[in-house]
Design a protein around this motif. Structure first.
Motif, PDB file in Angstrom:
ATOM      1  N   LEU A  84      21.458   7.320  -3.902  1.00 30.75           N
ATOM      2  CA  LEU A  84      21.816   6.560  -2.660  1.00 30.75           C
ATOM      3  C   LEU A  84      21.749   5.084  -2.484  1.00 30.75           C
ATOM      4  N   PRO A  85      20.738   4.329  -2.923  1.00 31.83           N
ATOM      5  CA  PRO A  85      19.588   4.786  -3.466  1.00 31.83           C
ATOM      6  C   PRO A  85      18.486   5.026  -2.208  1.00 31.83           C
ATOM      7  N   LEU A  86      17.427   5.902  -2.395  1.00 33.17           N
ATOM      8  CA  LEU A  86      16.373   5.917  -1.833  1.00 33.17           C
ATOM      9  C   LEU A  86      15.283   5.879  -2.756  1.00 33.17           C
ATOM     10  N   ILE A 110       1.978  13.432  -2.688  1.00 34.08           N
ATOM     11  CA  ILE A 110       1.792  13.802  -0.714  1.00 34.08           C
ATOM     12  C   ILE A 110       0.861  15.143  -0.697  1.00 34.08           C
ATOM     13  N   THR A 111      -0.051  14.784   0.262  1.00 38.76           N
ATOM     14  CA  THR A 111      -1.313  15.670   0.430  1.00 38.76           C
ATOM     15  C   THR A 111      -1.348  16.088   1.822  1.00 38.76           C
ATOM     16  N   GLU A 112      -0.384  15.427   2.696  1.00 38.30           N
ATOM     17  CA  GLU A 112      -0.267  16.007   4.146  1.00 38.30           C
ATOM     18  C   GLU A 112       1.096  15.582   4.845  1.00 38.30           C
ATOM     19  N   VAL A 113       1.231  16.435   5.802  1.00 39.98           N
ATOM     20  CA  VAL A 113       2.366  15.957   6.465  1.00 39.98           C
ATOM     21  C   VAL A 113       1.755  15.697   8.069  1.00 39.98           C
ATOM     22  N   LEU A 114       2.316  14.545   8.828  1.00 39.76           N
ATOM     23  CA  LEU A 114       2.113  14.052   9.962  1.00 39.76           C
ATOM     24  C   LEU A 114       2.890  14.706  10.979  1.00 39.76           C
ATOM     25  N   PRO A 115       2.509  14.521  12.020  1.00 43.48           N
ATOM     26  CA  PRO A 115       3.451  14.990  13.497  1.00 43.48           C
ATOM     27  C   PRO A 115       4.606  14.115  13.469  1.00 43.48           C
ATOM     28  N   GLY A 116       5.769  14.592  13.929  1.00 41.54           N
ATOM     29  CA  GLY A 116       6.923  13.761  13.977  1.00 41.54           C
ATOM     30  C   GLY A 116       7.874  14.181  12.919  1.00 41.54           C
ATOM     31  N   ALA A 117       7.539  15.237  12.028  1.00 41.12           N
ATOM     32  CA  ALA A 117       8.603  15.364  10.898  1.00 41.12           C
ATOM     33  C   ALA A 117      10.017  15.398  11.314  1.00 41.12           C
ATOM     34  N   LEU A 118      10.473  16.133  12.373  1.00 39.27           N
ATOM     35  CA  LEU A 118      11.816  16.257  12.637  1.00 39.27           C
ATOM     36  C   LEU A 118      12.213  15.012  13.169  1.00 39.27           C
ATOM     37  N   ASP A 119      11.590  14.177  13.795  1.00 36.86           N
ATOM     38  CA  ASP A 119      12.366  12.793  14.247  1.00 36.86           C
ATOM     39  C   ASP A 119      12.296  11.977  12.964  1.00 36.86           C
ATOM     40  N   ARG A 120      11.395  11.935  12.164  1.00 35.43           N
ATOM     41  CA  ARG A 120      11.778  11.222  10.697  1.00 35.43           C
ATOM     42  C   ARG A 120      12.588  11.675   9.974  1.00 35.43           C
ATOM     43  N   THR A 121      13.077  12.887  10.207  1.00 45.15           N
ATOM     44  CA  THR A 121      14.373  13.563   9.312  1.00 45.15           C
ATOM     45  C   THR A 121      15.397  12.912   9.934  1.00 45.15           C
ATOM     46  N   PHE A 122      15.597  12.917  11.394  1.00 46.47           N
ATOM     47  CA  PHE A 122      16.757  12.546  12.019  1.00 46.47           C
ATOM     48  C   PHE A 122      17.041  11.028  11.626  1.00 46.47           C
ATOM     49  N   ARG A 123      15.896  10.230  11.788  1.00 44.58           N
ATOM     50  CA  ARG A 123      16.203   8.796  11.516  1.00 44.58           C
ATOM     51  C   ARG A 123      16.598   8.532  10.127  1.00 44.58           C
ATOM     52  N   LEU A 124      16.069   9.373   9.050  1.00 40.13           N
ATOM     53  CA  LEU A 124      16.494   9.345   7.791  1.00 40.13           C
ATOM     54  C   LEU A 124      17.789   9.519   7.323  1.00 40.13           C
ATOM     55  N   VAL A 125      18.378  10.496   8.110  1.00 39.11           N
ATOM     56  CA  VAL A 125      19.764  10.838   7.937  1.00 39.11           C
ATOM     57  C   VAL A 125      20.674   9.634   8.352  1.00 39.11           C
ATOM     58  N   GLN A 126      20.233   8.870   9.510  1.00 37.53           N
ATOM     59  CA  GLN A 126      20.998   7.922   9.960  1.00 37.53           C
ATOM     60  C   GLN A 126      20.891   6.811   8.905  1.00 37.53           C
ATOM     61  N   VAL A 127      19.830   6.394   8.037  1.00 40.53           N
ATOM     62  CA  VAL A 127      19.683   5.581   7.244  1.00 40.53           C
ATOM     63  C   VAL A 127      20.611   5.939   6.062  1.00 40.53           C
ATOM     64  N   ILE A 128      20.490   7.251   5.666  1.00 41.85           N
ATOM     65  CA  ILE A 128      21.410   7.651   4.386  1.00 41.85           C
ATOM     66  C   ILE A 128      22.706   7.296   4.700  1.00 41.85           C
ATOM     67  N   GLY A 144      24.211   4.965   5.978  1.00 40.20           N
ATOM     68  CA  GLY A 144      24.394   3.768   5.801  1.00 40.20           C
ATOM     69  C   GLY A 144      24.306   3.220   4.518  1.00 40.20           C
ATOM     70  N   LEU A 145      24.032   4.068   3.557  1.00 38.08           N
ATOM     71  CA  LEU A 145      23.650   3.388   2.190  1.00 38.08           C
ATOM     72  C   LEU A 145      25.077   3.339   1.324  1.00 38.08           C
ATOM     73  N   PRO A 146      24.890   2.376   0.465  1.00 41.15           N
ATOM     74  CA  PRO A 146      26.126   2.383  -0.447  1.00 41.15           C
ATOM     75  C   PRO A 146      26.367   3.408  -1.204  1.00 41.15           C
ATOM     76  N   GLY A 147      25.653   4.266  -1.567  1.00 36.72           N
ATOM     77  CA  GLY A 147      25.776   5.207  -2.589  1.00 36.72           C
ATOM     78  C   GLY A 147      26.287   6.752  -1.764  1.00 36.72           C
ATOM     79  N   TYR A 148      26.211   6.570  -0.408  1.00 40.02           N
ATOM     80  CA  TYR A 148      26.724   7.946   0.473  1.00 40.02           C
ATOM     81  C   TYR A 148      27.993   8.026   0.452  1.00 40.02           C
ATOM     82  N   THR A 149      28.484   9.362   0.191  1.00 35.86           N
ATOM     83  CA  THR A 149      29.892   9.883   0.361  1.00 35.86           C
ATOM     84  C   THR A 149      29.836  11.200   1.165  1.00 35.86           C
ATOM     85  N   ASP A 150      31.082  11.375   1.836  1.00 37.28           N
ATOM     86  CA  ASP A 150      31.171  12.513   2.517  1.00 37.28           C
ATOM     87  C   ASP A 150      30.885  13.841   1.995  1.00 37.28           C
TER      88      ASP A 150
END
Length: 236
Positions: A32-34, A100-118, A120-126
């Motif tokens: 993507l790159p991430l 990774i040893t733990e997952v903090l609260p807010g996982a779904l919100d973080r996922t939605f934000r990451l999707v928006q980032v993805i 907009g990345l140069p390697g992204y395609t439909d």
């Protein structure tokens, strides 16, 4: 062509979505790159979400009747054997990525934000987006009227109704309301959902029934068919 939301509306479909997103992100993430840290954190979030929305909550719901039966036995059962509370066996937690040893609260919100980032990345395609599950299906249905739901909320001096609506690509919806012996009247033009009807009660301290209907609104004019009338009771 307008597309539907990519995140499943039906709860039983969400564990599979999160499982797929976690698996495919490991494939597409580097291109993507991430960073490895971003990928691993997102994989952990989505494995936990898949677990919580799938195996864990199903197990909890299946366990509830056994708890009810055990309490009934404790209260009114017979027999000479000692009572033992029904043990709860938690499903095995998913494996987290290295580091990774733990997952903090807010996982779904973080996922939605990451999707928006993805997106907009140069390697992204439909094609990549379709495989990740972050592009909704094409909405081929013809929508001649909005859809909406009602929720009453009280407190802080507000006897309110939230009108959540879908406008299917139109600019806004016209929200009409009726109560008491009155007629339907325009309450407002709502571009963003939800629309809040914050009118005070007709008679302070007395519950009332409010009725609603909606139409599309574009370029200063109402259009399309009326929705069915829906009603809700608003209490003090």
């Amino acid at each position: 062509m307008k597309r539907s939301n990519y995140y499943p509306n039906q709860l039983p479909e969400r564990p599979e979505w999160h499982t797929n997103f976690a698996a495919k992100l490991q494939i597409y993430g580097p291109a993507l790159p991430l960073t490895a840290a971003q990928i691993n954190a997102a994989v952990a979030d989505n494995r936990y979400l898949a677990y919580g929305l799938g195996d864990w909550i199903s197990n909890v719901r299946d366990f509830a009747p056994a708890c009810t039966a055990a309490l009934a036995n404790l209260a009114t059962g017979t027999g000479g054997e000692a009572f033992v509370f029904t043990p709860y066996n938690t499903p095995v937690l998913p494996t987290l990525p290295a580091g990774i040893t733990e997952v903090l609260p807010g996982a779904l919100d973080r996922t939605f934000r990451l999707v928006q980032v993805i997106k907009g990345l140069p390697g992204y395609t439909d094609d990549m987006g379709m495989d990740l599950g972050i592009i909704g299906e094409e909405d081929t249905a013809e929508h001649t009227r909005p859809e909406f739901t009602l929720k009453a909320e009280a407190g802080d001096g507000c006897n309110c109704v939230r009108v959540r609506h879908k406008k299917f690509g139109h600019y806004a919806v016209a929200v009409y309301g009726k109560r008491g012996s009155g007629s339907f009247e325009l309450l407002g033009i709502s571009k963003d959902t939800p629309f809040q009807d914050a009118r005070p009660l007709l008679v302070a301290g007395q519950p009332e029934i409010r009725e609603y209907k909606l139409r599309f609104w574009d370029a200063g004019t109402e259009s399309g068919d009326w929705t069915d009338v829906a009603s809700i009771t608003v209490s003090p």
